[in-house]
Design a protein around this motif. Structure first.
Motif, mmCIF file in Angstrom:
data_model
loop_
_atom_site.group_PDB
_atom_site.id
_atom_site.type_symbol
_atom_site.label_atom_id
_atom_site.label_comp_id
_atom_site.label_asym_id
_atom_site.label_seq_id
_atom_site.Cartn_x
_atom_site.Cartn_y
_atom_site.Cartn_z
ATOM 1 N N PRO A 94 14.374 -2.177 -6.369
ATOM 2 C CA PRO A 94 14.819 -3.585 -6.425
ATOM 3 C C PRO A 94 14.769 -4.290 -5.078
ATOM 4 O O PRO A 94 14.682 -5.521 -5.031
ATOM 5 N N ASP A 95 14.841 -3.527 -3.983
ATOM 6 C CA ASP A 95 14.862 -4.135 -2.654
ATOM 7 C C ASP A 95 13.496 -4.115 -1.973
ATOM 8 O O ASP A 95 13.387 -4.420 -0.772
ATOM 9 N N ASP A 96 12.469 -3.745 -2.701
ATOM 10 C CA ASP A 96 11.126 -3.718 -2.120
ATOM 11 C C ASP A 96 10.747 -5.134 -1.672
ATOM 12 O O ASP A 96 11.025 -6.111 -2.377
ATOM 13 N N PRO A 97 10.139 -5.274 -0.505
ATOM 14 C CA PRO A 97 9.799 -6.625 -0.010
ATOM 15 C C PRO A 97 8.835 -7.380 -0.916
ATOM 16 O O PRO A 97 8.738 -8.607 -0.834
ATOM 17 N N GLU A 101 9.475 -9.517 -5.853
ATOM 18 C CA GLU A 101 9.301 -10.767 -6.583
ATOM 19 C C GLU A 101 7.843 -10.968 -6.995
ATOM 20 O O GLU A 101 7.543 -11.380 -8.117
ATOM 21 N N THR A 102 6.943 -10.662 -6.085
ATOM 22 C CA THR A 102 5.520 -10.810 -6.390
ATOM 23 C C THR A 102 5.104 -9.830 -7.485
ATOM 24 O O THR A 102 4.381 -10.190 -8.421
ATOM 25 N N LEU A 103 5.563 -8.598 -7.373
ATOM 26 C CA LEU A 103 5.200 -7.603 -8.381
ATOM 27 C C LEU A 103 5.804 -7.944 -9.735
ATOM 28 O O LEU A 103 5.218 -7.635 -10.781
ATOM 29 N N LYS A 148 9.190 0.974 -12.587
ATOM 30 C CA LYS A 148 8.875 1.016 -11.153
ATOM 31 C C LYS A 148 9.614 -0.092 -10.417
ATOM 32 O O LYS A 148 10.193 0.133 -9.333
ATOM 33 N N LEU A 149 9.629 -1.275 -10.991
ATOM 34 C CA LEU A 149 10.343 -2.383 -10.367
ATOM 35 C C LEU A 149 11.848 -2.131 -10.345
ATOM 36 O O LEU A 149 12.529 -2.440 -9.354
ATOM 37 N N GLN A 150 12.372 -1.569 -11.411
ATOM 38 C CA GLN A 150 13.798 -1.265 -11.459
ATOM 39 C C GLN A 150 14.187 -0.216 -10.419
ATOM 40 O O GLN A 150 15.296 -0.239 -9.883
ATOM 41 N N THR A 160 0.834 -1.205 0.000
ATOM 42 C CA THR A 160 0.000 0.000 0.000
ATOM 43 C C THR A 160 0.866 1.251 0.000
ATOM 44 O O THR A 160 0.575 2.224 -0.703
ATOM 45 N N SER A 161 1.933 1.216 0.781
ATOM 46 C CA SER A 161 2.847 2.361 0.828
ATOM 47 C C SER A 161 3.463 2.621 -0.540
ATOM 48 O O SER A 161 3.600 3.774 -0.966
ATOM 49 N N LEU A 162 3.849 1.564 -1.236
ATOM 50 C CA LEU A 162 4.425 1.726 -2.576
ATOM 51 C C LEU A 162 3.411 2.324 -3.533
ATOM 52 O O LEU A 162 3.737 3.227 -4.311
ATOM 53 N N LEU A 163 2.174 1.841 -3.467
ATOM 54 C CA LEU A 163 1.134 2.346 -4.358
ATOM 55 C C LEU A 163 0.753 3.782 -4.024
ATOM 56 O O LEU A 163 0.500 4.595 -4.916
ATOM 57 N N ASP A 164 0.689 4.105 -2.749
ATOM 58 C CA ASP A 164 0.325 5.465 -2.335
ATOM 59 C C ASP A 164 1.407 6.476 -2.703
ATOM 60 O O ASP A 164 1.127 7.641 -2.965
#
Length: 647
Positions: A568-571, A574-576, A563-565, A15-19
């Motif tokens: 890279p260390d977002d928890p 892998e899912t995204l 966004k993924l690039q 949610t934090s990433l999306l917000d």
């Protein structure tokens, strides 16, 4: 094949990433939505008249919290942040959409016209009361006879030198202003778009602030107001019709940022070319399209969330000899129906995020390059089209996936379907908008048709079209790089390459370049043959729409990839990445006939893509609930009786 290892989701982090940078703003709107959650049920139970008043009450409350004025200058009581304003609007779409649209008319369309087309005298006179919702207005552009073709409106404004007033007249019945939100009941003022005539000479379309009701709510002299009547949806929005019978307004009521008329009736503008002046004026209102596209994406999130959560509760059939029935989402077909649409919702979210950031930058930079501004307007048009079409598709599929329960008004799909249907034509018909996208791609070299042979046109288009993620370079180098990543149809490579982001992007780039080049060749052939350019363009409109959609889908996949690039260390990386792959491959699969026709996809590889999409759906199924929870939709907005029942 897709990795079979299990995936996990850190929902708060997602949610934090999306917000993003506007988490605080989005949470303020979520709080407002929760406080007025009852409006969703009011929409079902109240009469149209009562529900309109209820929506007006909610708008006033939200204005009092400051959530609706974020895009206006701070000196007039706003927040001075266009990006925050759009983030608030997108989040507002989680709730009742009559509230959303009425807010959009008041603060986006009417307020945007005053802010962007007016000058200090208009800002001082109207903005503070407008931001506080003490002065309600409407945006009177569309006419019964003219929607997208704004340059040929039938409403006329002439200047009377003797009285120093503009006289506004509805010249024919088809020139009545129609479908105007806020007009039927609540607006006291209108931003009226009319053809300005000075001394019998047309100066093109301009906008005027016109009072349409007095302090008692009665129509002003010369103004006639009608109600458009029942609609498919948006029962809380008072859409109406306006006629003007020689209505007089002071000279100062011309919104004069780009042109003015002095007391003697002399017209002046810093932009000499009337067409450029017109499109510059409309370009300042691009925020409306950005907002509607974002709202459509948010509505699709609500629909897919309800459908996924229902599929995780409702059971149907089961294995022979067993007593327990299967959950709907355990069926491969059900996964196929919902999860690619969930992936597309994520992809469009990140594409919208890029667009909003560009708009925010442009809004704060008076020297923002003209070329970049045109690209921004094009991207806004295309994202709006894809986002609102996605909403229509996702809401319908979600409704069907919920069976008869989805048809009941208490389960929200009825309102979502009815209220968003107009989004595909609101703020521009989507097909017209995609034509604008394609025209923008063609504009830079259209004047060179006479100098270029067919091969030259194709090379020029390829150079124009292939950009953003790939470094802009010479055409032959571009094609060499594409060949390095993009296998031929019979390359014999294993299926692991399908999950290579470069492969997916190369496929979308190649399609875009090829389709756009084909449009250019057809246009040149027609022009060289002496045909009328307008007729030539009309004959290739199907290719034009395909080119624009190809361009936009490439931008969407690039936005997700970038966004993924960037994280890279977002928890949830892998899912995204799996969500991104599902979007990329399902997009290729949807148009695989085209790639096969053009020798870029063998039947064997096409089947491999289908297998990979199925595998990705199976892999994402255990985290589907977490993925929809990541959207951060307030639980109060998921008012669906079927989610509360046990099955």
């Amino acid at each position: 094949m897709a990795d079979t290892t299990s995936l996990s989701v850190d929902v708060p982090a997602l949610t934090s990433l999306l917000d993003g940078r506007y988490a605080e703003v989005r949470n303020l709107v979520r709080k407002n939505l929760a406080e007025y959650a009852g409006v969703i049920q009011d929409q079902v139970e109240m009469t149209d008249t009562d529900f309109r008043e209820r929506v007006r009450e909610v708008i006033k409350h939200m204005a009092d919290t400051g959530a609706t004025g974020l895009g206006f200058p701070t000196e007039h009581g706003g927040g001075g942040d266009v990006g925050a304003s759009i983030a608030a609007f997108e989040t507002l779409a989680f709730g009742d959409l009559s509230v959303l649209v009425k807010a959009g008319v008041q603060f986006g369309l009417f307020g945007g016209a005053v802010l962007q087309l007016g000058t200090k005298r208009h800002h001082d006179a109207y903005l503070r009361d407008l931001i506080n919702a003490d002065l309600l207005g409407c945006f009177a552009m569309t006419e019964s006879g003219h929607g997208s073709n704004v340059q040929h409106l039938g409403t006329v404004a002439t200047y009377d030198v003797a009285t120093r007033e503009f006289v506004i007249t509805t010249t024919t019945e088809s020139a009545r202003k129609d479908y105007i939100g806020n007009a039927a009941a609540h607006a006291s003022h209108a931003a009226v778009f009319a053809v300005l005539e000075i001394g019998g000479e047309s100066q093109g379309v301009h906008a005027f602030v016109v009072p349409i009701r007095d302090e008692h709510g009665e129509a002003m002299p010369g103004v006639r107001i009608g109600d458009d009547g029942p609609k498919m949806g948006l029962r809380g929005v008072d859409n109406g019709r306006l006629w003007f019978d020689e209505v007089r307004v002071p000279r100062e009521n011309l919104l004069n940022r780009y042109a003015d008329v002095n007391e003697a009736g002399v017209y002046s503008s810093d932009i000499e070319n009337p067409d450029r002046r017109f499109f510059t004026m409309l370009g300042t209102l691009v925020q409306g399209r950005v907002s509607v596209g974002g709202a459509g994406i948010s509505a699709s999130k609500v629909a897919i969330t309800i459908a996924v959560k229902y599929a995780l509760k409702r059971r149907q059939f089961g294995a022979p000899g067993t007593d327990e029935e299967e959950l709907l989402l355990d069926y491969g077909l059900h996964q196929r129906r919902l999860l690619p649409r969930l992936a597309r919702s994520y992809a469009l979210h990140f594409a919208q995020e890029v667009l909003v950031e560009q708009l925010h930058t442009a809004s704060n930079d008076p020297d923002y390059p003209e070329r970049d501004r045109r690209a921004l307007e094009s991207r806004a048009a295309g994202t709006k089209a894809l986002g609102t079409w996605h909403a229509t598709d996702t809401i319908q599929e979600g409704r069907e996936a919920c069976g008869g329960a989805g048809y009941l008004a208490v389960n929200r799909f009825a309102a979502l379907k009815a209220d968003t249907d107009v989004f595909t034509t609101f703020e521009g018909d989507n097909h017209v908008l995609l034509q604008l996208v394609a025209k923008g791609l063609l504009t830079d070299y259209s004047t060179n048709f006479e100098e270029l042979d067919q091969f030259g046109v194709a090379r020029f288009v390829a150079d124009l079209a292939v950009e953003t993620v790939m470094e802009r370079t010479a055409v032959h180098k571009i094609l060499e790089r594409l060949r390095d990543v993009l296998p031929s149809s019979d390359d014999g490579q294993d299926e692991s390459t399908l999950l290579d982001a470069d492969y997916q992007l190369a496929m979308l780039r190649w399609r875009e370049e090829h389709v756009l080049s084909g449009v250019a060749r057809r246009l040149k052939r027609g022009i060289d043959g002496g045909s009328d350019p307008v007729q030539v363009f009309s004959q290739v409109q199907d290719h034009v729409i395909h080119a624009a959609r190809s361009h936009m889908e490439r931008l969407v996949l690039e936005a997700f990839t970038e966004k993924l690039q960037a994280h890279p260390d977002d928890p949830n990386a892998e899912t995204l990445a799996a969500v991104r792959d599902l979007f990329g491959l399902s997009t290729i699969e949807a148009d695989r006939a085209w790639w096969m026709e053009h020798g870029r996809l063998s039947s064997a590889r096409s089947k491999s893509i289908t297998r990979e999409v199925n595998a990705l759906c199976r892999r994402l199924r255990p985290v589907a609930d977490d993925l929809v929870d990541g959207f951060g939709i307030p639980v109060e907005m998921l008012q669906a009786e079927m989610l509360e029942q046990g099955y």
